[in-house]
Scaffold this motif. Structure first.
Motif, PDB file in Angstrom:
ATOM      1  N   LEU B  21     -21.366  41.674  80.841  1.00  0.00           N
ATOM      2  CA  LEU B  21     -22.212  40.509  80.645  1.00  0.00           C
ATOM      3  C   LEU B  21     -21.430  39.220  80.849  1.00  0.00           C
ATOM      4  CD1 LEU B  21     -25.096  40.667  80.031  1.00  0.00           C
ATOM      5  CD2 LEU B  21     -24.617  40.185  77.643  1.00  0.00           C
ATOM      6  N   THR B  22     -20.256  39.198  80.241  1.00  0.00           N
ATOM      7  CA  THR B  22     -19.413  38.015  80.374  1.00  0.00           C
ATOM      8  C   THR B  22     -19.027  37.796  81.830  1.00  0.00           C
ATOM      9  OG1 THR B  22     -18.503  38.653  78.241  1.00  0.00           O
ATOM     10  CG2 THR B  22     -17.431  36.845  79.410  1.00  0.00           C
ATOM     11  N   ALA B  23     -18.594  38.911  82.453  1.00  0.00           N
ATOM     12  CA  ALA B  23     -18.185  38.798  83.850  1.00  0.00           C
ATOM     13  C   ALA B  23     -19.354  38.317  84.707  1.00  0.00           C
ATOM     14  CB  ALA B  23     -17.673  40.140  84.350  1.00  0.00           C
ATOM     15  N   LEU B  24     -20.522  38.825  84.371  1.00  0.00           N
ATOM     16  CA  LEU B  24     -21.706  38.443  85.128  1.00  0.00           C
ATOM     17  C   LEU B  24     -21.960  36.941  85.050  1.00  0.00           C
ATOM     18  CD1 LEU B  24     -23.833  39.951  86.767  1.00  0.00           C
ATOM     19  CD2 LEU B  24     -25.327  39.815  84.779  1.00  0.00           C
ATOM     20  N   THR B  25     -21.810  36.410  83.854  1.00  0.00           N
ATOM     21  CA  THR B  25     -22.023  34.973  83.701  1.00  0.00           C
ATOM     22  C   THR B  25     -21.072  34.190  84.586  1.00  0.00           C
ATOM     23  OG1 THR B  25     -22.548  35.381  81.389  1.00  0.00           O
ATOM     24  CG2 THR B  25     -22.222  33.102  82.052  1.00  0.00           C
ATOM     25  N   VAL B  26     -19.824  34.621  84.527  1.00  0.00           N
ATOM     26  CA  VAL B  26     -18.835  33.933  85.364  1.00  0.00           C
ATOM     27  C   VAL B  26     -19.222  34.061  86.837  1.00  0.00           C
ATOM     28  CG1 VAL B  26     -16.436  33.866  86.085  1.00  0.00           C
ATOM     29  CG2 VAL B  26     -16.992  34.324  83.698  1.00  0.00           C
ATOM     30  N   ALA B  27     -19.604  35.290  87.209  1.00  0.00           N
ATOM     31  CA  ALA B  27     -19.953  35.538  88.613  1.00  0.00           C
ATOM     32  C   ALA B  27     -21.103  34.660  89.068  1.00  0.00           C
ATOM     33  CB  ALA B  27     -20.282  37.012  88.809  1.00  0.00           C
ATOM     34  N   ILE B  28     -22.154  34.665  88.294  1.00  0.00           N
ATOM     35  CA  ILE B  28     -23.325  33.868  88.670  1.00  0.00           C
ATOM     36  C   ILE B  28     -22.956  32.393  88.751  1.00  0.00           C
ATOM     37  CG2 ILE B  28     -25.599  33.092  87.958  1.00  0.00           C
ATOM     38  CD1 ILE B  28     -26.156  35.800  86.871  1.00  0.00           C
ATOM     39  N   GLY B  29     -22.214  31.951  87.764  1.00  0.00           N
ATOM     40  CA  GLY B  29     -21.812  30.553  87.765  1.00  0.00           C
ATOM     41  C   GLY B  29     -21.052  30.192  89.029  1.00  0.00           C
ATOM     42  N   VAL B  30     -20.069  31.004  89.346  1.00  0.00           N
ATOM     43  CA  VAL B  30     -19.250  30.708  90.531  1.00  0.00           C
ATOM     44  C   VAL B  30     -20.077  30.782  91.812  1.00  0.00           C
ATOM     45  CG1 VAL B  30     -17.315  31.499  91.923  1.00  0.00           C
ATOM     46  CG2 VAL B  30     -17.102  31.407  89.440  1.00  0.00           C
ATOM     47  N   ALA B  31     -20.929  31.807  91.892  1.00  0.00           N
ATOM     48  CA  ALA B  31     -21.753  31.968  93.095  1.00  0.00           C
ATOM     49  C   ALA B  31     -22.659  30.762  93.294  1.00  0.00           C
ATOM     50  CB  ALA B  31     -22.585  33.248  92.987  1.00  0.00           C
ATOM     51  N   LEU B  32     -23.340  30.384  92.252  1.00  0.00           N
ATOM     52  CA  LEU B  32     -24.260  29.256  92.366  1.00  0.00           C
ATOM     53  C   LEU B  32     -23.521  27.970  92.681  1.00  0.00           C
ATOM     54  CD1 LEU B  32     -26.850  30.075  89.607  1.00  0.00           C
ATOM     55  CD2 LEU B  32     -27.245  29.866  92.041  1.00  0.00           C
ATOM     56  N   LEU B  33     -22.364  27.820  92.087  1.00  0.00           N
ATOM     57  CA  LEU B  33     -21.577  26.631  92.365  1.00  0.00           C
ATOM     58  C   LEU B  33     -21.219  26.580  93.843  1.00  0.00           C
ATOM     59  CD1 LEU B  33     -20.215  24.266  90.869  1.00  0.00           C
ATOM     60  CD2 LEU B  33     -18.128  25.604  90.900  1.00  0.00           C
ATOM     61  N   THR B  34     -20.771  27.699  94.364  1.00  0.00           N
ATOM     62  CA  THR B  34     -20.408  27.769  95.776  1.00  0.00           C
ATOM     63  C   THR B  34     -21.589  27.408  96.661  1.00  0.00           C
ATOM     64  OG1 THR B  34     -18.923  29.564  95.195  1.00  0.00           O
ATOM     65  CG2 THR B  34     -19.379  29.244  97.533  1.00  0.00           C
ATOM     66  N   ARG B 382     -28.030  22.706 107.450  1.00  0.00           N
ATOM     67  CA  ARG B 382     -27.206  23.907 107.330  1.00  0.00           C
ATOM     68  C   ARG B 382     -26.127  23.670 106.286  1.00  0.00           C
ATOM     69  NH1 ARG B 382     -28.797  26.839 111.340  1.00  0.00           N
ATOM     70  NH2 ARG B 382     -29.884  25.791 113.015  1.00  0.00           N
ATOM     71  N   PRO B 383     -26.220  24.395 105.198  1.00  0.00           N
ATOM     72  CA  PRO B 383     -25.158  24.269 104.199  1.00  0.00           C
ATOM     73  C   PRO B 383     -23.825  24.669 104.820  1.00  0.00           C
ATOM     74  CG  PRO B 383     -27.025  25.478 103.320  1.00  0.00           C
ATOM     75  CD  PRO B 383     -27.275  25.304 104.783  1.00  0.00           C
ATOM     76  N   VAL B 384     -22.801  23.947 104.478  1.00  0.00           N
ATOM     77  CA  VAL B 384     -21.497  24.247 105.028  1.00  0.00           C
ATOM     78  C   VAL B 384     -20.640  24.847 103.940  1.00  0.00           C
ATOM     79  CG1 VAL B 384     -19.389  23.185 105.876  1.00  0.00           C
ATOM     80  CG2 VAL B 384     -21.603  22.447 106.753  1.00  0.00           C
ATOM     81  N   LEU B 385     -20.172  26.044 104.183  1.00  0.00           N
ATOM     82  CA  LEU B 385     -19.360  26.693 103.167  1.00  0.00           C
ATOM     83  C   LEU B 385     -18.014  26.002 103.075  1.00  0.00           C
ATOM     84  CD1 LEU B 385     -18.778  28.882 101.173  1.00  0.00           C
ATOM     85  CD2 LEU B 385     -17.996  30.329 103.034  1.00  0.00           C
ATOM     86  N   ASP B 386     -17.702  25.583 101.919  1.00  0.00           N
ATOM     87  CA  ASP B 386     -16.419  24.943 101.711  1.00  0.00           C
ATOM     88  C   ASP B 386     -15.591  25.883 100.850  1.00  0.00           C
ATOM     89  OD1 ASP B 386     -14.297  23.317 101.382  1.00  0.00           O
ATOM     90  OD2 ASP B 386     -15.414  21.665 100.453  1.00  0.00           O
ATOM     91  N   TRP B 387     -14.599  26.489 101.458  1.00  0.00           N
ATOM     92  CA  TRP B 387     -13.804  27.454 100.714  1.00  0.00           C
ATOM     93  C   TRP B 387     -13.106  26.779  99.533  1.00  0.00           C
ATOM     94  CZ3 TRP B 387     -14.759  32.328 101.068  1.00  0.00           C
ATOM     95  CH2 TRP B 387     -15.258  32.845 102.281  1.00  0.00           C
ATOM     96  N   ASN B 388     -12.878  25.509  99.677  1.00  0.00           N
ATOM     97  CA  ASN B 388     -12.283  24.786  98.551  1.00  0.00           C
ATOM     98  C   ASN B 388     -13.177  24.853  97.324  1.00  0.00           C
ATOM     99  OD1 ASN B 388     -10.091  23.941  99.972  1.00  0.00           O
ATOM    100  ND2 ASN B 388     -11.103  22.109 100.724  1.00  0.00           N
ATOM    101  N   VAL B 389     -14.460  24.757  97.584  1.00  0.00           N
ATOM    102  CA  VAL B 389     -15.385  24.791  96.460  1.00  0.00           C
ATOM    103  C   VAL B 389     -15.378  26.165  95.808  1.00  0.00           C
ATOM    104  CG1 VAL B 389     -17.808  24.709  95.829  1.00  0.00           C
ATOM    105  CG2 VAL B 389     -16.862  23.008  97.372  1.00  0.00           C
ATOM    106  N   ALA B 390     -15.371  27.162  96.662  1.00  0.00           N
ATOM    107  CA  ALA B 390     -15.347  28.518  96.120  1.00  0.00           C
ATOM    108  C   ALA B 390     -14.097  28.691  95.256  1.00  0.00           C
ATOM    109  CB  ALA B 390     -15.349  29.538  97.255  1.00  0.00           C
ATOM    110  N   LEU B 391     -13.000  28.199  95.769  1.00  0.00           N
ATOM    111  CA  LEU B 391     -11.752  28.291  95.037  1.00  0.00           C
ATOM    112  C   LEU B 391     -11.859  27.548  93.716  1.00  0.00           C
ATOM    113  CD1 LEU B 391      -9.010  29.537  95.691  1.00  0.00           C
ATOM    114  CD2 LEU B 391      -8.206  27.222  96.185  1.00  0.00           C
ATOM    115  N   MET B 392     -12.451  26.386  93.808  1.00  0.00           N
ATOM    116  CA  MET B 392     -12.616  25.577  92.593  1.00  0.00           C
ATOM    117  C   MET B 392     -13.428  26.325  91.563  1.00  0.00           C
ATOM    118  SD  MET B 392     -14.095  21.744  92.105  1.00  0.00           S
ATOM    119  CE  MET B 392     -15.789  22.004  92.515  1.00  0.00           C
TER     120      MET B 392
END
Lengths: 243, 425, 405
Positions: B21-34, B382-392
């Motif tokens: 559950l905890t991991a999921l929260t982190v995952a969703i958060g990061v995914a949506l942020l990206t 077109r959304p542009v994937l910014d790997w920096n954001v993913a990293l962030m």
């Protein structure tokens, strides 16, 4: 009777005022309007330091029709314009095609000059449009002139007041000052180099100067002009443009 | 230390549900942020980059031209650009210089009236079109013409060779042209006299919105001939290492002797773009900040919870001899492990989705066409994937995990073991 | 039922920290949602306000047939405002007239084309307060040949307050006229189009320049009761050769552009709420698991499983509601503040808009609708998030529960 008066006027300065202003304007109008005309004219446009010069050859019929061809400079050579009533056509040698110019492009000045088509085409006679008063006599360029104050008869006339200096010998307005309604001087228009062409007097040189915007004027010099020229109908047609 | 690590791992496995559950929260958060940041980046940052490419990172014009910018006055041109180009190219930091002429033209096909359809005609070196404007990538039909090579010097009244043009879609539709059609363009020379040119449409280009698509592109020579500016241009577009440091490049170019008396400015220093950068940055920051805040809250929440409820467990371990700091480290390690897994999953989900959306584009519809041509926002964003954001996002996950795990664990470790065991919380 | 409520409430307060943390996510989510919608609605209002405060009012009348392309301003089409029409306008609220016509403004060697906007000195500010305008200089004194230029036009021509210019134009009948003017101010309105090519002068001065003879090209009305009846008024006031349009109809095109922002914002908001939802769900789930023992006890004591489920749902709902209310208050307060004061997006964003009327200040728009919706959303998310754990909790077998953890 009028002719006698005229003759007397020419001979005796004091009687000059005996000519009615209307008659004078009639004469002026007669010199300036035409049924048909063919001319070769050089136009020079001066605007804030830059000068451009053009040589044009044109045919005109009354106020409604005009066909014009540019001869100089080399770049413009061969450019032709045809005005027929309210329509304007253009032929550019770089394109070699007759093109009709749509309504809204017509407002622009010709070749970037101070004269809009409207100015050139304005053909209502002065006698009809203005009431004149002679306010004096002067000498201009060595010629005797009447100074006449023309006030527009109604509010639709383009220039509500013109001060004109009419050459007593030729009935050509050697100089005009065109005024706005407020009395501000808008343009001056001088004519010189007067010659006889057929049964009229014609000024071979004109200078229009914008008195509102500094350093802006247009000079026109006729190299040749002829009136009552038999004009082929074809001249005022798109076929002429293509020739 | 290995003991702690192995305990951590075992603990994680023990209550799988909680861990997941905890991991999921982190995952969703990061995914949506990206995804969200790719989105914001795609709209604004890409638009700004395109602006700097279109308008020139740094632009050199005459002062009078700059003053009457919006009128694009042909007469205020730079008469001879060759020497200036050389001087600029020799400057530090300059990677490219392009002379450019832009004039308004009216176009007609066949016997159509002129003065009805208007477009903006550009003349510039081919490299500008391919490298900066990417016209070849936006070709909708036809081909990229090979500009240049024609002998313009000996052209008299009318070129005998075909003059190729790339035409924007909107203009093509309005005049009724497609690849292979001949269009007659009427514009002006620098003295104001009318100037015409027949062009052959080599290709039709789609730049994303109808204002942008009312443009045409021909070779620099063709534009020079048409406007009668044989060796000059209305602008010199200068490009450097990267578009974001254009102001610095402009500043250094201003010191060049050859450019004295000319107006030298970066795109972000000229209207109408000068407000856009700040605007975009603010928007970026707000959108990002909000998303980060909410995500952080969610992760923090989760971590707090999971540690709080294990206070008793901490008490037991302490009673069994685990040192206070060790128990904290234990929890922190657990939290980091979760953050790693969660973050990885988040990126693995967020990145492909962003890329997919970037590929598909999100259709903003016709409303975009009404924006002025100076703002190049496409109809399809077109959304542009910014790997920096993913990293962030991943880093954020860690940070939150750290804080969320550390605080309560430390607090719990301070309580007497017996109390902790009894707390049942 | 009340028993459950009390229980739920007590449970929430038992672990304040947990409740607060979870609630925080909901508060933030709801507040942001309200702000977001407020902003988007505000952007619509932005366009409308710019048009309303610079040339249109709530109802704009132009002569029938007058072009609305914003490019041509023919004086030929101008008309007079009859006494009956004036009475009709008076009955509705504050109104004023304007006359727009093309001129050439000359400053030494330079000349540029502009559109003159002539306004009525005494009526103008009852309709167009100019509150958001910036003026470098002052407004013309009636009776003097003074004008204010749009700041961008002034820059183009190279004039500043104190400079003299000649304004050349044609009278209504077509005669040339020109007057010497002093530029007394440069104005920055909310309307980029006016700033780029407009000059302002008093009606009496325009009368002498263009011989208007009482003819006008625009009439703007701001009804006493605001814009609510604008459409109906527009229909009623289209008479005697005048065609009236409500502000909304006039700005149709501009508002269409906002569609982009709405969609963009919509997407961002959805994402944010999704994140908030996970946070909430997470917490509720955790809470449920942590209280396994307690639940087991309750069930063993005879509480029906349905009630256990209800209990959890209720907790979720209460928390969602309370947090939602706090978020709504916070969001609503911010939106209201920004509605009154606006926050500045920077001057140059305006010039990016070319001839569109875009205001420098973004005002959010408070809407009870969006507050209510956001609240519901908050509660809904909390409820949804509680569904699964609630169900799960209700399935616990007491014996296992007591044994657990």
């Amino acid at each position: 009777m009028k002719l006698l008066l005229l003759a007397l006027a020419l001979a005796i300065p004091g009687i000059a005022r005996a000519i009615t202003v209307d008659d004078m304007l009639d004469h002026v109008d007669k010199n300036l309007t035409y049924d048909s005309r063919e001319s070769s004219v050089r136009m020079t446009v001066v605007k804030s330091g830059t000068t451009k010069s053009y040589l044009m050859h044109s045919f005109g019929r009354g106020a409604e029709e005009m066909a014009m061809e540019y001869l100089e400079p080399a770049r413009d050579k061969g450019t032709k314009m045809l005005k027929k009533n309210d329509e304007l056509w253009m032929w550019l040698p770089s394109v070699e095609k007759t093109q009709k110019i749509s309504g809204h492009m017509l407002r622009q000045g010709m070749m970037g000059s101070d004269m809009s088509y409207e100015d050139l085409m304005e053909q209502s006679t002065w006698r009809d449009a203005y009431t004149g008063t002679v306010v004096g006599e002067e000498t201009l360029d060595g010629r005797k002139v009447w100074k006449v104050d023309l006030k527009a008869k109604d509010t639709t006339v383009s220039y509500p007041r013109r001060l004109i200096w009419v050459d007593q010998a030729s009935y050509i307005p050697l100089k005009q000052e065109l005024y706005a309604l407020s009395g501000m001087l808008l343009k001056t228009w001088t004519m010189s180099d007067i010659r006889t062409v057929g049964d009229r007097q014609f000024a071979y040189k004109m200078v229009v100067e914008d008195k509102v915007q500094k350093n802006s004027r247009t000079e026109i010099t006729f190299e040749s002009v002829a009136f009552a020229v038999p004009l082929e109908e074809e001249v005022f047609s798109t076929r002429w443009l293509e020739r | 230390m290995e003991l702690i690590l192995s305990m951590a791992v075992r603990n994680l496995g023990r209550n799988r549900r909680r861990t997941l559950l905890t991991a999921l929260t982190v995952a969703i958060g990061v995914a949506l942020l990206t995804i969200a940041m790719s989105f914001v980046g795609g709209v604004f940052w890409a638009a700004l980059e395109k602006v700097s490419a279109m308008a020139g990172e740094v632009r050199v014009v005459t002062p009078r031209y700059a003053q009457r910018d919006q009128l694009m006055p042909l007469s205020e041109n730079i008469p001879e650009t060759a020497a200036l180009e050389a001087a600029i190219r020799a400057s530090d930091g300059v990677t490219a210089v392009y002379p450019h002429i832009a004039i308004g033209v009216t176009g007609a096909v066949g016997d159509d009236e002129i003065g009805e359809r208007f477009g903006l005609l550009h003349g510039a070196p081919t490299e500008f079109y391919t490298e900066r404007l990417d016209l070849d990538a936006h070709l909708q039909e036809g081909t990229m013409p090979s500009f240049g090579g024609e002998d313009w010097a000996s052209v008299g009244a009318r070129p005998k060779f075909p003059v190729y043009a790339l035409v924007g879609r909107q203009f093509a539709e309005e005049v009724g042209a497609k690849a292979g059609t001949e269009v007659i363009l009427t514009g002006q020379r620098q003295d104001g006299s009318p100037s015409g040119m027949r062009v052959l449409v080599a290709g039709v280009v789609d730049l994303g919105n109808s204002a942008q698509n009312r443009q045409l592109w021909v070779s620099l020579d063709a534009a020079r001939w048409m406007t009668e500016i044989p060796a000059g241009a209305t602008e010199l577009m200068v490009f450097g290492e990267d578009w974001e440091s254009a102001p610095e490049l402009a500043a250094s170019l201003r010191d060049e002797a050859a450019l004295s008396g000319l107006d030298v400015r970066a795109w972000s220093e000229r209207p109408p773009y000068d407000g856009l950068v700040g605007f975009a940055q603010v928007l970026h920051a707000i959108a990002g900040g909000v998303i980060v805040f909410i995500t952080a809250l969610g992760v923090l929440n989760t971590m707090f919870m999971s540690v709080l409820e294990r206070t008793a467990e901490i008490g037991v371990m302490r009673a069994m001899g685990l040192r206070a700091w060790q128990s904290v480290v234990l929890f922190v390690v657990e939290a980091m492990a979760i953050a790693t897994v969660g973050g990885a999953v988040g990126v693995l989900v967020g990145a492909p989705v962003s890329l997919y959306l970037g590929h598909q584009g999100i259709d903003f519809g016709a409303a975009v066409d009404k924006l002025p041509p100076t703002i190049p926002i496409n109809t399809i964003v077109r959304p542009v994937l910014d790997w920096n954001v993913a990293l962030m996002g991943v880093v954020l996950g860690y940070a939150m995990a750290l804080v969320g795990g550390f605080l309560p664990a430390w607090r719990a470790s301070q309580i007497q073991p017996v109390e902790a065991m009894r707390s049942r919380r | 039922m009340p028993f459950l409520l009390v229980l739920a409430a007590r449970n929430l307060t038992r672990n304040v920290k947990r409740t607060l943390i979870t609630a925080a996510a909901v508060v933030a989510g709801v507040a942001i949602m309200i702000l977001g919608w407020g902003l988007v609605d505000g952007l619509d209002e932005n366009f409308l306000r710019a048009a309303r405060t610079t040339y249109a009012g709530e109802v704009l009348l132009r002569p029938e047939g007058y072009p609305d392309d914003g490019v041509r301003f023919p004086l030929d089409d101008s008309r007079q405002v009859s006494d009956q029409l004036k009475a009709a306008l008076d009955a509705e609220g504050a109104w004023t007239t304007r006359a727009a016509f093309p001129v050439r403004v000359v400053h030494g060697e330079n000349a540029d084309r502009a559109v003159t906007w002539a306004y009525e000195h005494d009526r103008e500010t009852t309709v167009f307060s100019r509150a958001g305008w910036k003026l470098d200089g002052r407004w013309p004194e009636p009776g003097k040949n003074e004008l204010v230029a749009g700041w961008a036009f002034g820059r183009l021509l190279g004039v500043k307050p104190g400079d003299e210019v000649i304004v050349e134009g044609r009278t209504r009948d077509g005669a040339h006229n020109a007057l010497l003017f002093t530029v007394v101010g440069l104005a920055r309105s909310d309307n980029a189009g006016l700033d780029n090519s407009g000059i302002w002068m008093e009606m009496s001065t325009a009368e002498s320049l263009a011989l208007l003879d009482g003819n006008r090209t625009h009439v703007a009305l701001v009804p006493r009761d605001g814009g609510a009846r604008a459409e109906a008024l527009a229909t009623a006031l289209s008479r005697e050769g005048w065609a009236a349009m409500s502000l909304a109809a006039e700005c149709e095109d501009m508002i269409a552009i906002n569609e982009i922002r709405r969609r963009a914002l919509g997407m961002v908001v959805v994402m944010i709420m999704a994140i908030a939802a996970t946070g909430i769900a997470n917490t509720v789930i955790m809470a449920a698991f942590e209280r396994v023992r307690e639940i087991g006890t309750l069930i063993a004591l005879g509480m029906p499983r349905a009630q256990v489920r209800a209990l959890f749902l209720l907790e979720g709902a209460i928390m969602g509601l309370l947090a939602g209310v706090v978020g709504a208050v916070a969001g609503g307060a911010l939106v209201s503040y920004w509605q009154a004061n606006g926050f500045s997006v920077g001057e140059e964003v305006m010039s990016a808009s070319g001839n569109m009327a875009v205001s420098q200040y973004v005002y959010t728009q408070f809407g009870w609708g969006s507050v209510f919706l956001s609240l519901c959303f908050g509660v809904g998310v909390a409820l949804l998030a509680s569904l699964w754990p609630a169900h799960n909790a209700s399935q616990i077998i007491p014996a296992d529960a007591v044994r657990a953890d």
